[in-house]
Design an enzyme around this catalytic site. Structure first.
Site, PDB file in Angstrom:
ATOM      1  N   CYS B  83       0.827  -1.214   0.000  1.00 28.74           N
ATOM      2  CA  CYS B  83       0.000   0.000   0.000  1.00 28.74           C
ATOM      3  C   CYS B  83       0.856   1.256   0.000  1.00 28.74           C
ATOM      4  CB  CYS B  83      -0.936  -0.005   1.197  1.00 28.74           C
ATOM      5  SG  CYS B  83      -1.731  -1.585   1.418  1.00 28.74           S
ATOM      6  N   HIS B 330      -9.478   3.547  -1.123  1.00 30.49           N
ATOM      7  CA  HIS B 330      -8.103   3.066  -1.055  1.00 30.49           C
ATOM      8  C   HIS B 330      -7.760   2.149  -2.231  1.00 30.49           C
ATOM      9  CE1 HIS B 330      -4.290   1.882   0.411  1.00 30.49           C
ATOM     10  NE2 HIS B 330      -4.650   0.888   1.198  1.00 30.49           N
TER      11      HIS B 330
END
Lengths: 132, 383
Positions: B83, B330
């Site tokens: 991420c 996200h």
């Protein structure tokens, strides 16, 4: 991740019993086994079998899981501080109505970890709550 | 050597069933070029950030894919750090500009996650944890952060209400951002009664699965556009063990502390000078850790500060004005780039509806895995 029989096989020493490593130079413990000391860089490491007792360092109850664990939901995962070893990752099994807490005593047992039907079965060490 | 943000753009984050990985990439790219008042032929390198295209789209080789689709032949490559891929991409472009080998670099973050069932996508995301030590035992990604939360509860005596306050605040901000995946305010009750994912984390403690892209044009010279020039004055990456079991502490993320410290030193500022920050709230507990790791609040106090509303956009320490990962969404490879887009807009005074009062320094904090990688950037509109 696709399961590979070879990849499972080469880890059986630390999957089937709590075999880790100890650095002969700086005395740091590792689980699973390592080829070099993460702390001091020494390659002078030896196998070390850790005791089966420890306590819960942290835990969670998993309600949403990857596909191969769906039959076990909900299940407890935990970080366990071994009495004479490092913190390791595993599951806590056979929990009835008891409420888990940090510091709770646990001991290691041998269990199936995942795999159903045509998938390869994997086995490993999980933990049970120690009866008072 | 100065590094300027010449242009920035993000697509709407959310479910883009009608758009491919490449469609989203090109929308963000041309958006950033338009914002920079530059043509594609002025781009002399492309850094692409993406985590899951191999697993979920059967597509690797993204550097050339993007370059070729733009009709360019420039140096182009992809970076991956779970991420934190976006923050890594920004840092690599900054390094290349500082080295003096390039003048205008396109940084593109993109992720296509909604083409698959959530269990397939969740499975793919598990790649960011330690396969042999964690994923093997059925420890999910939320499970890792849940264990960090549980330990934090134990060490600092907070509970679910503090976590919910993070989610409520980020949705309040996201409701003011039309690009957000879930631009809706929520109540504390909704957050605290949502379904359980990995105890003590509930659905509203977790960031969603999103499609989206964000792009920047970073340049070694002052941009031509009429907007306030924004520079990147601190850029740092730090790493730590991928598995939680090897960390010294579960209630701080060492990589974030280190990346933050190094970025502050490079920028010549302290945490007190930061006026607005985008931090990596993949889970609500992660925002609480971030606020303490970056020095905005003392250890054990960030949850209480959030309950007191100190992190709203018009209060003393505005955090995640975009809505954060929780409300803005996200798309993992896009997130670290999007954070820089949001901070740039704050520093240019164009964050309509959620504009912080005259900020001079902004910070981005992008975490990979359960804290094994952290990229921190510091931006300023001062000269």
């Amino acid at each position: 991740m696709k399961k590979s029989v070879v990849a499972e096989w080469r880890r059986y020493e630390d999957r089937y019993r709590l075999m880790g490593s100890v650095c002969l130079l700086c005395k740091e413990n590792f689980f699973p086994r390592v080829t070099h000391c993460v702390r001091c860089g020494s390659s002078d490491v030896r196998d070390r079998l850790f005791l089966r007792e420890g306590e819960i360092y942290s835990f969670s109850k998993i309600h949403v899981s990857p596909e191969q664990f769906q039959k076990q939901v909900p299940y407890y995962v935990a970080l366990i501080k071994l009495d004479n070893g490092p913190v390791i990752s595993s599951q806590i099994v056979d929990v009835g109505s008891e409420k888990l807490f940090v510091g709770m005593r646990v001991y290691a047992v041998f269990r199936k970890v995942s795999g159903t039907g045509e998938q390869a079965l994997t086995y490993g060490i999980k933990f049970r709550l120690t009866k008072k | 050597m100065n590094v300027f943000v010449s242009g920035q753009y993000m697509t709407k984050f959310g479910e883009h069933f009608e758009k491919s990985l490449l469609d989203l990439s090109l929308e963000a790219t041309f958006g950033a070029l338009t914002s920079a008042s530059l043509t594609k032929d002025t781009i002399d390198a492309i850094v692409v950030s993406n985590m899951l295209s191999d697993t979920l789209s059967g597509q690797g080789h993204l550097g050339a894919l993007i370059s070729g689709s733009l009709g360019l032949t420039v140096e182009a490559f992809r970076v991956e750090g779970a991420c934190a891929s976006g923050g890594i991409a920004v840092k690599k472009a900054v390094d290349m500009l500082k080295a003096g080998t390039h003048k205008n670099i396109l940084v593109l973050g993109v992720e296509k996650m909604c083409d698959h069932s959530s269990s397939e996508t969740t499975q793919a995301l598990t790649n960011a944890s330690d396969a042999e030590k964690e994923a093997f035992y059925g420890i999910t990604f939320p499970g890792l952060y849940a264990m960090m939360a549980r330990r934090y509860f134990y060490e600092y005596q907070i509970g679910q209400a503090e976590l919910a306050a993070v989610s409520v605040k980020n949705h309040y901000h996201g409701a003011r951002n039309k690009k957000a995946h879930f631009p809706k305010e929520i109540s504390e009750k909704v957050a605290m009664t949502s379904s359980k994912i990995a105890d003590p984390l509930r659905l509203f403690d977790c960031s969603p699965i999103s499609d989206g892209a964000a792009a920047l044009v970073l340049s070694s010279h002052e941009p031509q556009s009429q907007r306030k020039p924004v520079r990147i004055v601190g850029s740092s990456i730090a790493t730590d063990s991928v598995s939680l079991q090897e960390r010294k502490s579960l209630t701080s993320i060492k990589a974030a502390e280190l990346a933050g410290k190094r970025a502050y030193i490079e920028a010549g500022i302290s945490s007190n000078d930061v006026d607005v920050a985008e931090v990596h709230d993949c889970f609500t507990i992660a925002e609480i850790l971030a606020l303490e790791d970056l020095g905005f609040f003392k250890r054990g106090t960030a949850g209480y500060a959030t309950m007191q509303k100190k992190t709203y956009y018009d209060q003393e320490m505005p955090i995640n004005t975009s809505g954060g990962l929780k409300s803005c969404g996200h798309p993992v490879g896009a997130t670290g780039v999007k954070q820089v887009v949001e901070i740039t807009e704050q520093l240019q005074g164009t964050a309509e509806g959620r504009q912080v009062d005259n900020p001079q320094y902004g910070l981005t904090h992008n975490v990979g895995g359960s804290g094994a990688t952290c990229a921190v950037h510091i931006l300023t509109n001062t000269l």
